[in-house]
Design a protein around this motif. Structure first.
Motif, PDB file in Angstrom:
ATOM      1  N   LYS A  45       0.809  -1.217   0.000  1.00 37.17           N
ATOM      2  CA  LYS A  45       0.000   0.000   0.000  1.00 37.17           C
ATOM      3  C   LYS A  45       0.843   1.268   0.000  1.00 37.17           C
ATOM      4  CE  LYS A  45      -3.734   2.282   2.580  1.00 37.17           C
ATOM      5  NZ  LYS A  45      -4.632   2.184   3.769  1.00 37.17           N
ATOM      6  N   ASN A  46       1.968   1.258   0.715  1.00 36.64           N
ATOM      7  CA  ASN A  46       2.685   2.503   0.993  1.00 36.64           C
ATOM      8  C   ASN A  46       4.060   2.659   0.353  1.00 36.64           C
ATOM      9  OD1 ASN A  46       0.592   3.390   2.742  1.00 36.64           O
ATOM     10  ND2 ASN A  46       1.427   2.142   4.398  1.00 36.64           N
ATOM     11  N   HIS A  47       4.599   1.595  -0.254  1.00 38.31           N
ATOM     12  CA  HIS A  47       5.977   1.677  -0.734  1.00 38.31           C
ATOM     13  C   HIS A  47       6.116   1.119  -2.153  1.00 38.31           C
ATOM     14  CE1 HIS A  47       7.527   2.816   3.234  1.00 38.31           C
ATOM     15  NE2 HIS A  47       6.673   1.940   3.727  1.00 38.31           N
ATOM     16  N   SER A  48       7.084   1.655  -2.860  1.00 35.26           N
ATOM     17  CA  SER A  48       7.382   1.157  -4.199  1.00 35.26           C
ATOM     18  C   SER A  48       8.146  -0.154  -4.110  1.00 35.26           C
ATOM     19  CB  SER A  48       8.224   2.181  -4.972  1.00 35.26           C
ATOM     20  OG  SER A  48       9.524   2.272  -4.400  1.00 35.26           O
ATOM     21  N   ASP A  49       8.179  -0.871  -5.210  1.00 30.41           N
ATOM     22  CA  ASP A  49       8.932  -2.126  -5.255  1.00 30.41           C
ATOM     23  C   ASP A  49      10.398  -1.890  -4.915  1.00 30.41           C
ATOM     24  OD1 ASP A  49       6.582  -3.331  -6.185  1.00 30.41           O
ATOM     25  OD2 ASP A  49       7.107  -2.896  -8.271  1.00 30.41           O
ATOM     26  N   GLU A  50      10.966  -0.843  -5.480  1.00 31.67           N
ATOM     27  CA  GLU A  50      12.384  -0.590  -5.275  1.00 31.67           C
ATOM     28  C   GLU A  50      12.691  -0.206  -3.838  1.00 31.67           C
ATOM     29  OE1 GLU A  50      16.111   1.722  -7.421  1.00 31.67           O
ATOM     30  OE2 GLU A  50      14.124   1.742  -8.333  1.00 31.67           O
ATOM     31  N   SER A  51      11.806   0.554  -3.193  1.00 28.75           N
ATOM     32  CA  SER A  51      12.071   0.935  -1.809  1.00 28.75           C
ATOM     33  C   SER A  51      11.974  -0.272  -0.874  1.00 28.75           C
ATOM     34  CB  SER A  51      11.100   2.028  -1.348  1.00 28.75           C
ATOM     35  OG  SER A  51       9.773   1.547  -1.259  1.00 28.75           O
TER      36      SER A  51
ATOM     37  N   PHE B 173      14.242  -2.115   2.873  1.00 29.10           N
ATOM     38  CA  PHE B 173      13.787  -3.041   3.899  1.00 29.10           C
ATOM     39  C   PHE B 173      14.409  -4.438   3.820  1.00 29.10           C
ATOM     40  CE2 PHE B 173       9.937  -0.232   3.301  1.00 29.10           C
ATOM     41  CZ  PHE B 173      10.178   0.546   4.424  1.00 29.10           C
ATOM     42  N   LEU B 174      14.664  -4.905   2.613  1.00 28.97           N
ATOM     43  CA  LEU B 174      15.077  -6.299   2.471  1.00 28.97           C
ATOM     44  C   LEU B 174      16.435  -6.488   1.795  1.00 28.97           C
ATOM     45  CD1 LEU B 174      11.636  -7.832   1.429  1.00 28.97           C
ATOM     46  CD2 LEU B 174      12.763  -8.016   3.657  1.00 28.97           C
ATOM     47  N   GLY B 175      16.800  -5.612   0.891  1.00 28.27           N
ATOM     48  CA  GLY B 175      18.014  -5.833   0.111  1.00 28.27           C
ATOM     49  C   GLY B 175      17.719  -6.761  -1.051  1.00 28.27           C
ATOM     50  N   VAL B 176      18.669  -6.841  -1.989  1.00 22.23           N
ATOM     51  CA  VAL B 176      18.437  -7.654  -3.179  1.00 22.23           C
ATOM     52  C   VAL B 176      19.446  -8.798  -3.304  1.00 22.23           C
ATOM     53  CG1 VAL B 176      17.314  -5.822  -4.487  1.00 22.23           C
ATOM     54  CG2 VAL B 176      19.813  -6.058  -4.594  1.00 22.23           C
ATOM     55  N   ASN B 177      20.242  -9.028  -2.248  1.00 20.25           N
ATOM     56  CA  ASN B 177      21.194 -10.145  -2.339  1.00 20.25           C
ATOM     57  C   ASN B 177      20.465 -11.470  -2.148  1.00 20.25           C
ATOM     58  OD1 ASN B 177      21.052 -10.801   0.475  1.00 20.25           O
ATOM     59  ND2 ASN B 177      22.462  -9.131   0.924  1.00 20.25           N
ATOM     60  N   GLY B 178      21.207 -12.544  -2.194  1.00 15.25           N
ATOM     61  CA  GLY B 178      20.586 -13.859  -2.212  1.00 15.25           C
ATOM     62  C   GLY B 178      20.301 -14.484  -0.865  1.00 15.25           C
ATOM     63  N   HIS B 179      20.667 -13.825   0.248  1.00 16.43           N
ATOM     64  CA  HIS B 179      20.438 -14.432   1.562  1.00 16.43           C
ATOM     65  C   HIS B 179      18.959 -14.775   1.727  1.00 16.43           C
ATOM     66  CE1 HIS B 179      24.507 -13.758   2.622  1.00 16.43           C
ATOM     67  NE2 HIS B 179      24.415 -12.446   2.707  1.00 16.43           N
TER      68      HIS B 179
ATOM     69  N   LEU C  54      14.842  -5.596 -10.552  1.00 19.39           N
ATOM     70  CA  LEU C  54      15.371  -5.195  -9.250  1.00 19.39           C
ATOM     71  C   LEU C  54      16.818  -5.650  -9.064  1.00 19.39           C
ATOM     72  CD1 LEU C  54      12.306  -5.857  -6.918  1.00 19.39           C
ATOM     73  CD2 LEU C  54      13.193  -3.638  -7.668  1.00 19.39           C
ATOM     74  N   GLY C  55      17.277  -6.576  -9.896  1.00 23.94           N
ATOM     75  CA  GLY C  55      18.668  -7.001  -9.859  1.00 23.94           C
ATOM     76  C   GLY C  55      19.029  -7.784  -8.609  1.00 23.94           C
ATOM     77  N   GLY C  56      20.293  -7.695  -8.224  1.00 26.09           N
ATOM     78  CA  GLY C  56      20.781  -8.476  -7.091  1.00 26.09           C
ATOM     79  C   GLY C  56      20.876  -9.942  -7.460  1.00 26.09           C
TER      80      GLY C  56
END
Length: 344
Positions: free
Chosen positions: A244-250, A255-261, A290-292
């Protein structure tokens, strides 16, 4: 439901191959410059300005445990794309292994630890055993341990990566038929690679979610009603508020990062699957941009939405461009039949 099973199967391979060129980018503007909106299967480009593959130290390996061979020259070259040796529509090593694991599962009418690892060794150490360039850390550590005379079970990687799960994708599907036994084969495999229990716990969670989806429940119902008593970190994030409040990129970057953990890559996969629950094509496209480490996420997103919406939602133009189309088709049908026979 066979169509739900095959929907998960096909969409997982599709999500992996679509995201493949975008691996290792942290700057989404660079992805846009190189690959546009990622609306089709694309060839990876080199040089990859954000690649760090040349910084990964590869020890001298004896011939018996050499998992890289002649591809080592690519690893040593700055700017090499992680998947430079792949073609448009080709699957990464984890999903290539998954295809072999499914074939082995069907051949042996179930999982056979000894036979699978014999096949796995042959794939990884034969001259032309696989075509991908990048080998995830759990596989590198496994053969480096063997080469050094160390027990892989005691010296696996500490971190849990989402690609740990994708290499076992056929087992995630199989145990969605029989969740009470969902830790059996996963544990036998994972304990040889990874110290952390996060990979095992996440693989069991995905199997349980898939089980409900294949029974006809929608993803939101599964996550917020059917799974409410499950204890897993991925079920605790505020997905609805983020949508509701945030874009995919944000969400991905802040909040989460895009690495593989897996502790964060799995929640990001769930977030994207929930947000684009009515549009598999858009979910997989956004994930790629989003990459990563988008390939592992693409497998999970594809599996979840494919299981819910079945094969009819998978863009034919994407599926038909998969390099292993014929193998995916034949082995997917055989895997479903084998799963049914084992459950019954």
């Amino acid at each position: 439901n066979k169509d739900s099973f095959l929907g998960a199967w096909w969409a997982a391979f599709t999500g992996d191959a679509l995201a493949m060129p975008c691996r290792g980018y942290t700057d989404t503007a660079l992805i846009k410059d190189e690959y546009g909106d990622v609306r089709e299967m694309l060839q990876p480009k080199s040089p990859h300005i954000e690649s760090n593959i040349s910084l990964i130290k590869i020890p001298d390996l004896g011939e018996k445990f050499d998992y890289i061979g002649e591809k080592l020259i690519f690893w040593k070259r700055p700017g090499t794309h992680y998947h430079e040796t792949l073609h448009a529509g080709e699957n990464t090593l984890p999903m290539f292994l998954a295809l072999h694991l499914a074939n082995d599962f069907c051949t042996n009418n179930g999982y056979n630890d000894e036979k699978w690892f014999a096949r796995y060794h042959a794939i990884m150490t034969s001259k032309n055993g696989y075509s991908d360039l990048y080998v995830p850390s759990m596989h590198r550590r496994y053969f480096e341990n063997l080469n050094a005379g160390l027990d892989p079970k005691k010296n696996g990687v500490q971190e849990a990566n989402i690609s740990d799960l994708t290499a076992m994708f056929p087992l995630l599907l199989y145990y969605s038929f029989n969740c009470e036994k969902s830790t059996d084969a996963q544990f036998k495999i994972l304990k040889k690679f990874v110290k952390s229990e996060a990979s095992l716990n996440s693989s069991v969670l995905i199997s349980k979610i898939l089980a409900y989806l294949m029974q006809g429940f929608d993803l939101e119902c599964v996550l917020y009603e059917k799974m409410k008593n499950e204890m897993h970190l991925a079920l605790t994030f505020p997905y609805r508020r983020w949508i509701k409040n945030h874009s995919d990129e944000s969400v991905a970057k802040q909040f989460l990062g895009v690495n593989g953990h897996v502790e964060y890559a799995l929640p990001l996969s769930i977030f994207l699957a929930l947000k684009y629950k009515d549009n598999l094509q858009e979910a997989l496209r956004v994930n790629a941009t989003l990459g990563g480490e988008p390939t592992g996420r693409g497998v999970v997103i594809g599996a979840l939405l494919g299981a819910e919406f079945k094969t009819e939602k998978i863009p034919a133009i994407w599926a038909q461009k998969l390099v292993y189309f014929n193998e995916i088709n034949a082995i997917g049908n055989a895997l479903y039949e084998t799963c049914c026979k084992n459950i019954l």
